[in-house]
Write a protein that holds these residues in place. Structure first.
Motif, short mmCIF file in Angstrom:
data_model
loop_
_atom_site.label_atom_id
_atom_site.label_comp_id
_atom_site.label_asym_id
_atom_site.label_seq_id
_atom_site.Cartn_x
_atom_site.Cartn_y
_atom_site.Cartn_z
N ILE A 184 0.78 -1.16 0.02
CA ILE A 184 -0.03 0.25 0.13
C ILE A 184 0.72 1.35 -0.01
O ILE A 184 0.50 2.03 -0.73
N PHE A 185 1.87 1.21 0.73
CA PHE A 185 2.69 2.47 0.99
C PHE A 185 3.97 2.46 0.17
O PHE A 185 4.75 3.63 0.15
N ASN A 186 4.53 1.56 -0.35
CA ASN A 186 5.45 1.38 -1.12
C ASN A 186 5.53 1.07 -2.80
O ASN A 186 5.48 1.73 -3.69
N LEU A 187 4.84 0.08 -3.00
CA LEU A 187 4.77 -0.53 -4.40
C LEU A 187 3.43 0.27 -4.95
O LEU A 187 3.51 0.71 -6.28
N TYR A 188 2.43 0.57 -4.54
CA TYR A 188 1.20 1.43 -4.91
C TYR A 188 1.71 2.62 -5.34
O TYR A 188 1.50 3.10 -6.56
N PRO A 189 2.34 3.59 -4.53
CA PRO A 189 2.88 5.01 -5.03
C PRO A 189 3.87 4.82 -6.31
O PRO A 189 3.66 5.70 -7.12
N ILE A 190 4.61 3.86 -6.39
CA ILE A 190 5.49 3.69 -7.69
C ILE A 190 4.80 3.16 -8.78
O ILE A 190 4.99 4.16 -9.59
N PHE A 191 3.85 2.45 -8.60
CA PHE A 191 2.96 2.27 -9.94
C PHE A 191 2.03 3.43 -10.11
O PHE A 191 2.07 3.67 -11.53
N TYR A 192 1.64 3.88 -9.32
CA TYR A 192 0.91 5.06 -9.63
C TYR A 192 1.63 6.22 -10.23
O TYR A 192 0.92 7.02 -11.20
N ALA A 193 2.66 6.51 -9.58
CA ALA A 193 3.71 7.57 -10.32
C ALA A 193 4.25 7.30 -11.51
O ALA A 193 4.06 8.19 -12.52
N VAL A 194 4.34 5.96 -11.93
CA VAL A 194 4.69 5.76 -13.45
C VAL A 194 3.37 6.06 -14.38
O VAL A 194 3.61 6.32 -15.44
#
Length: 300
Positions: free
Chosen positions: A28-38
């Protein structure tokens, strides 16, 4: 035999169950922000707009590579990283060697070196802002050292002095942290290896250079990678210095530029593209360091 396998499966199942909260938290707090930023980096989106994101392909990346401010951020980041990386790694190694070589006060020295790392970045930057004031200790120290009187070295105004000031703050805060890591690495080297070297007539310098340094290579790699990541993602020191009246351009590192682009300019799309590029730079440099050190293996 079947009962043993059943017990092992139950242990594995319960082990997985206990790791699920950590996996969910990380996702939730690491993988999701990365994919959302991409995903966001390929869209046009104003932070305060209620309109849905509009797909624009590589337009954000094209804009960044033709933007003077982005190249200035890259320049500021790499100047800071280059000025911090080598002193941080070398001096933390030296400090660790000095601590390990002492028979007394090892715990006390470790506590003294590590104490700045306990402070938050905001507190550390605030302390040094007072020291870099024209009437602060930094000017007084240089005046004493260079035998000058009342000279203002413009720590927060001159471009080169400002870059040096941010490097000093970061070095002061984190050198003790990496020193403790090196101390732990040196402590893992078997004492029998040093005793054998001493019996063979090795001096302390030869013991350190030919025994200790090669055997703590995994620790050195860890410190190098962590230092690289910390330097490239620096933000709070530069942000507080700018808020304190320092010019932005010399210390407009990528993380600070991402913040200003998203919060001040409301361009979350361009900020996301910059975040993706910063992630790629960090991953590339980390991989390069691991690749270089992989050619040699440590064995006692």
């Amino acid at each position: 035999m079947c009962s043993v396998r059943g017990v092992e499966r139950k242990k594995a199942l319960w082990g997985f169950i206990f790791t699920v909260p950590a996996i969910v938290f990380f996702a939730i707090f690491n993988l999701y922000p990365i994919f959302y930023a991409v995903w966001m980096s390929f869209h046009r989106k104003d932070l305060l707009s209620l309109k849905p994101p509009r797909f624009v392909g590589l337009a954000n990346y094209v804009y960044l590579f033709t933007s003077e401010s982005f190249w200035n951020s890259l320049k500021a980041t790499f100047i800071f990283a280059a000025g911090t990386f080598v002193p941080m790694v070398v001096l933390s190694l030296v400090f660790a060697a000095l601590i390990v070589s002492r028979k007394r006060l090892q715990r006390f020295l470790q506590m003294v070196y590590y104490s700045p790392a306990v402070l938050s970045s905001v507190v550390a930057a605030s302390i040094w802002l007072l020291m870099f004031d024209p009437r602060g200790l930094a000017n007084q120290f240089l005046n004493f050292l260079l035998n000058t009187k009342g000279v203002d070295y413009r720590w927060l105004a001159n471009e080169n002095m400002l870059r040096l000031a941010t490097i000093i703050v970061y070095f002061w805060k984190y050198v003790g942290y990496f020193t403790i890591i090196f101390v732990a690495g040196m402590a893992s080297v078997p004492r029998s290896v040093h005793e054998a070297a001493t019996i063979d007539g090795a001096t302390k310098w030869q013991d350190f250079w030919y025994i200790t340094l090669p055997l703590i290579k995994p620790t050195t790699l860890l410190v190098c990678v962590m230092t690289t990541i910390q330097c490239l993602r620096t933000f709070s020191t530069q942000y507080l210095f700018v808020q304190g009246g320092a010019p932005l351009k010399p210390i407009d590192v990528i993380a600070l530029s991402i913040y200003n682009t998203a919060i001040r300019d409301h361009r979350i799309d361009r900020a996301s593209a910059m975040s993706v590029l910063l992630l790629l730079i960090i991953m590339s440099l980390s991989y390069l360091q691991m690749k270089i050190s992989k050619s040699e293996e440590v064995s006692y």
